[in-house]
Design a protein around this motif. Sequence first.
Motif, PDB file in Angstrom:
ATOM      1  N   ILE A 178      44.045 101.744  40.478  1.00  0.00           N
ATOM      2  CA  ILE A 178      43.005 102.483  39.744  1.00  0.00           C
ATOM      3  C   ILE A 178      43.588 103.109  38.478  1.00  0.00           C
ATOM      4  N   LYS A 179      44.775 103.678  38.612  1.00  0.00           N
ATOM      5  CA  LYS A 179      45.427 104.330  37.468  1.00  0.00           C
ATOM      6  C   LYS A 179      45.668 103.338  36.332  1.00  0.00           C
ATOM      7  N   TRP A 180      46.202 102.158  36.659  1.00  0.00           N
ATOM      8  CA  TRP A 180      46.511 101.182  35.618  1.00  0.00           C
ATOM      9  C   TRP A 180      45.251 100.546  35.042  1.00  0.00           C
ATOM     10  N   CYS A 181      44.247 100.318  35.870  1.00  0.00           N
ATOM     11  CA  CYS A 181      42.984  99.759  35.361  1.00  0.00           C
ATOM     12  C   CYS A 181      42.320 100.715  34.386  1.00  0.00           C
ATOM     13  N   TYR A 251      42.839  85.359  51.147  1.00  0.00           N
ATOM     14  CA  TYR A 251      43.718  86.508  50.909  1.00  0.00           C
ATOM     15  C   TYR A 251      43.368  87.158  49.568  1.00  0.00           C
ATOM     16  N   LEU A 252      43.130  86.330  48.552  1.00  0.00           N
ATOM     17  CA  LEU A 252      42.724  86.864  47.244  1.00  0.00           C
ATOM     18  C   LEU A 252      41.353  87.525  47.335  1.00  0.00           C
ATOM     19  N   GLU A 253      40.441  86.926  48.085  1.00  0.00           N
ATOM     20  CA  GLU A 253      39.110  87.515  48.259  1.00  0.00           C
ATOM     21  C   GLU A 253      39.208  88.902  48.880  1.00  0.00           C
ATOM     22  N   ALA A 254      40.058  89.052  49.887  1.00  0.00           N
ATOM     23  CA  ALA A 254      40.208  90.352  50.548  1.00  0.00           C
ATOM     24  C   ALA A 254      40.711  91.390  49.559  1.00  0.00           C
ATOM     25  N   HIS A 255      41.627  90.987  48.661  1.00  0.00           N
ATOM     26  CA  HIS A 255      42.116  91.928  47.649  1.00  0.00           C
ATOM     27  C   HIS A 255      41.022  92.287  46.645  1.00  0.00           C
ATOM     28  N   LEU A 256      40.200  91.322  46.260  1.00  0.00           N
ATOM     29  CA  LEU A 256      39.110  91.604  45.328  1.00  0.00           C
ATOM     30  C   LEU A 256      38.075  92.525  45.964  1.00  0.00           C
ATOM     31  N   LEU A 257      37.827  92.343  47.250  1.00  0.00           N
ATOM     32  CA  LEU A 257      36.845  93.172  47.952  1.00  0.00           C
ATOM     33  C   LEU A 257      37.371  94.578  48.227  1.00  0.00           C
ATOM     34  N   ALA A 258      38.675  94.779  48.109  1.00  0.00           N
ATOM     35  CA  ALA A 258      39.243  96.104  48.365  1.00  0.00           C
ATOM     36  C   ALA A 258      38.786  97.110  47.312  1.00  0.00           C
ATOM     37  N   LEU A 259      38.698  96.688  46.049  1.00  0.00           N
ATOM     38  CA  LEU A 259      38.175  97.520  44.955  1.00  0.00           C
ATOM     39  C   LEU A 259      37.217  96.651  44.133  1.00  0.00           C
ATOM     40  N   PRO A 260      36.025  96.385  44.648  1.00  0.00           N
ATOM     41  CA  PRO A 260      35.127  95.439  43.969  1.00  0.00           C
ATOM     42  C   PRO A 260      34.659  95.912  42.604  1.00  0.00           C
ATOM     43  N   GLY A 261      34.709  97.216  42.355  1.00  0.00           N
ATOM     44  CA  GLY A 261      34.280  97.728  41.056  1.00  0.00           C
ATOM     45  C   GLY A 261      35.272  97.400  39.952  1.00  0.00           C
ATOM     46  N   TRP A 262      36.527  97.797  40.142  1.00  0.00           N
ATOM     47  CA  TRP A 262      37.532  97.506  39.128  1.00  0.00           C
ATOM     48  C   TRP A 262      37.757  96.004  38.998  1.00  0.00           C
ATOM     49  N   GLY A 792      34.905 105.542  29.474  1.00  0.00           N
ATOM     50  CA  GLY A 792      33.756 105.172  28.654  1.00  0.00           C
ATOM     51  C   GLY A 792      33.012 103.952  29.144  1.00  0.00           C
ATOM     52  N   ILE A 793      33.326 103.471  30.363  1.00  0.00           N
ATOM     53  CA  ILE A 793      32.710 102.209  30.805  1.00  0.00           C
ATOM     54  C   ILE A 793      32.021 102.301  32.159  1.00  0.00           C
ATOM     55  N   GLY A 794      32.195 103.372  32.901  1.00  0.00           N
ATOM     56  CA  GLY A 794      31.586 103.454  34.220  1.00  0.00           C
ATOM     57  C   GLY A 794      31.802 104.808  34.847  1.00  0.00           C
ATOM     58  N   VAL A 795      31.481 104.922  36.127  1.00  0.00           N
ATOM     59  CA  VAL A 795      31.617 106.196  36.826  1.00  0.00           C
ATOM     60  C   VAL A 795      32.475 106.029  38.072  1.00  0.00           C
ATOM     61  N   MET A 796      33.105 107.143  38.453  1.00  0.00           N
ATOM     62  CA  MET A 796      33.856 107.230  39.692  1.00  0.00           C
ATOM     63  C   MET A 796      33.401 108.492  40.415  1.00  0.00           C
ATOM     64  N   GLN A 797      33.757 108.592  41.677  1.00  0.00           N
ATOM     65  CA  GLN A 797      33.624 109.851  42.391  1.00  0.00           C
ATOM     66  C   GLN A 797      34.987 110.535  42.340  1.00  0.00           C
ATOM     67  N   GLY A 798      35.042 111.704  41.679  1.00  0.00           N
ATOM     68  CA  GLY A 798      36.332 112.348  41.469  1.00  0.00           C
ATOM     69  C   GLY A 798      37.100 111.637  40.384  1.00  0.00           C
ATOM     70  N   ASN A 799      38.432 111.643  40.492  1.00  0.00           N
ATOM     71  CA  ASN A 799      39.235 111.011  39.440  1.00  0.00           C
ATOM     72  C   ASN A 799      40.058 109.841  39.955  1.00  0.00           C
ATOM     73  N   SER A 801      38.627 107.021  42.354  1.00  0.00           N
ATOM     74  CA  SER A 801      37.891 106.137  43.255  1.00  0.00           C
ATOM     75  C   SER A 801      37.772 104.762  42.618  1.00  0.00           C
ATOM     76  N   ASP A 802      37.148 103.852  43.347  1.00  0.00           N
ATOM     77  CA  ASP A 802      36.799 102.574  42.761  1.00  0.00           C
ATOM     78  C   ASP A 802      35.819 102.819  41.614  1.00  0.00           C
TER      79      ASP A 802
END
Length: 873
Positions: A178-181, A251-262, A792-799, A801-802
């Motif tokens: 999340i930090k790097w994205c 395996y890649l799908e599981a990683h994509l589904l872990a943070l589907p927003g980013w 400037g591109i979306g919302v999170m809950q707190g600082n 989250s996905d």
Amino acid sequence: MNTTLAKNLYLEKELDAFHLELDDVVEAASKVISPLGPIQTFAARSPWAGLEQQSFEQVAHRLKNVCNVNIYPSDTVFQEAWNRGEINLDFLKQGLAKWLDTQSLGMSLEEAEQYCKAILLDHASSYKLEDTELNRLVKKVNQLKLQIRQNQDVLTYSQYLERLGDGKVVNELNHHIIKWCKLYVDESQGVWSMPNREEGFYKAWRKLVTLDPALNTAIRKQLDELPNDADIALAEVLNSLGIPYADIQEYLEAHLLALPGWAGMMLWRSQQSDKDAKLLIDYLAVRISMEWVFIQPYLPLKEQKIENRARLESLISTCVRYSNLSVQEWSNLPLPELKARLALGFHFDQMNRQRLWLEAWEKTYEHQIKNMVTAKAKQSESHEDQIMAQFAFCIDVRSEPFRRKLEALGPFQTFGTAGFFGLPIETKKLCSTHSHPSLPVMNKPKFKVMETLPKLELNQYEQRMHAGHSLESTFKTMKHNLISSLVLPEISGPWFGLQTVVRSFIPRSTDSAIRKARKKWLRKPSTKLLLDYVHDSKSELPVGFSEEEKVHYVEQSLRTMGLTESFAPLVAICGHGSRSVNNPYASALDCGACGGASGEFNARVLATLCNLPSVRKSLATRGIIIPNDTVFAACEHITSTDELHWVYVPELSDSAKESFEQIKSVLPRVSYEANAERMQQLPNISSKYKNPSAEAKRFAEDWSEVRPEWGLARNAAFIIGERELTKECNLGGEVFLHNYSWKKDQNGELLASIITGPATVSQWINLQYYASTVAPHYYGSGNKATQTVTSGIGVMQGNGSDLLTGLPWQSVMKSDNENYHRPIRLLVVIQAPKEYVERLLKDDSAFRQKVQNGWIRLASIDPDGYWKSWPHN
């Protein structure tokens, strides 16, 4: 690591069986997520659009097993719907009977029905198994050697650890990703951009991660040894983790589904330009590389213990509780019968039960629509000879109440069509710094249409615009400067403090005054649209249309909306938009067919084209004769206040003037009645307010209002047919209405285009509202009051989250414990002979797949008024 082996992973290991390279695997894996664009141009998307080759039920099981996300409504939601009379138990029983017919029971049908009905309706006794009784039954059941397992989907190593009871790696991995994205995609909030950003996400991350103080020295050293290229690094870490080739996509799908927003944001950006085409590979390379270093202390991973005992105990307790047998009788059952009863209990699990409840809810709604439409259609009469004005509205469900009120108060006729009016354009308003693709997000613009002014007027207007923006620019510069930011609070504090007080206590008056002052200062002149074809080699899109293209798009639009004859003196093309203050989700309330913006620009373009003499002359040769005294105008339906604002009114003929005056005389009443109906649906509305229109404006202009309007909540059906079919129906603002006459569509081309365009957008809207309701923590975006706008591109809950992909809690919930949106899948109703629908399903494989796999429901009404439901497999 063996780099050579990693490079050749996709060329040598089982390549003959799969014939896939890394790009193909990543592209296939990306189907589990949905592209997520910036929130400023929020456009509804189905989160499962890439998975429709599987059934809804199959996707539900996969998401439950991999992400622990249930995409069926909860038992509580079904109970509330039943209490409100929205679910007919006869349909539930019919669904159960159909399911039982597909099972090999090994027991009597009567006993199986008794058990299933008891657990469905929860009419069980309060009997609780004692431990000794349970142990005795478990011991007997163990003789059957049953294996009560969940489906074995591929999990990431970090998820596997979490299942074993250690979620540290999952939390740490998500935190860093999340930090790097956030750093990479930031478009407005960061003062300094991410170094080396132009080299791509993976390379920029690789150069900076070795300096990250949040990682220990050993981890940074391991990451420093990664290859320079993302695809090689991804192949290398997958090989080092020992992922079998056959499991790599999952395996890649599981990683994509872990943070589907980013992940969805990276996917969206990868689709926007060639420069970012490899961005999703970069994302996966970063994520799985970090997983690899975090997982090292836990290797080799322990084999997960199968919790057969706990699952078996739960299954036995449930079966005993809802059966008509005592514990003693269970203990005396022969082993084959015992096995049959447990097998029934195992297969009739919670997800299966929720599927039956959902289908019963949907069939109940369909039955209600069927009864209303077929009964009212016989009462409706056409009065085309008396029509003074015609209005083409967007199919948006919020148009339905307004159309109904408008038709009831005057000799007016309304049409429903997609709100971009079939114009594949990118729009650029006067002095705007950017263009907006004003069409459904699945399409790409073919033309650009711009506003313009004579040079002298343009220069004067630009000067006023620049002066208006200079204060804001100065404030932003001071905020980002080290020295000036120290004194900024003292300078700006009094002004912002006063503004906060005033806007809090008198929001409507304040906002109105600010708007009027700004409008008076800017004095925007009447602009001209550049509609004639010009193709500058520096521009990707041509500006304007050729003469043939003008005629083509006008003809296409008029035929699609069903307006090809009997023209009224005045035809109003009505785009729609919303008005709200302090709302990150403002674009979610605008026109989905226009890419999350108001449709007023498209309306003005079409109306202007329709008034061109050359276009009308060509249309006449194609069978569309527009009378000389018919004038096209354009307006905007403001959905948050139910007002109609005119944005383009050319010189009117005498008959059109008469129509225009008649419209103006009834619009205040239309607005009043539409607001009165709509406002009472909002929660916490005072019953004491006297003027619903004034109350609607207060909601739209109050910066503390978290729910300025309901948007498209409760959307449930898409009806394609003549207006007479639904004109006498109060559809409650829950139905998309698209005009269509099968008699004018002998080859079915119009119907096919409606299904591939507007119906698809409506389905995406429906499933996004559905997903945000049934799984708000995963597919929604939580409470507006606790959201943080990030990068400037979306919302999170707190600082941390996905990046949240769906609608906020306030868009679908009436209160903490009560849904407002009804989570049922879209019902498409087509008014046409059965042969038309059969041809559509035969020719359109994508639509047929949606119906068969349960992503959409289909019904039709033939010329004799017979209603047919088209079942899915």
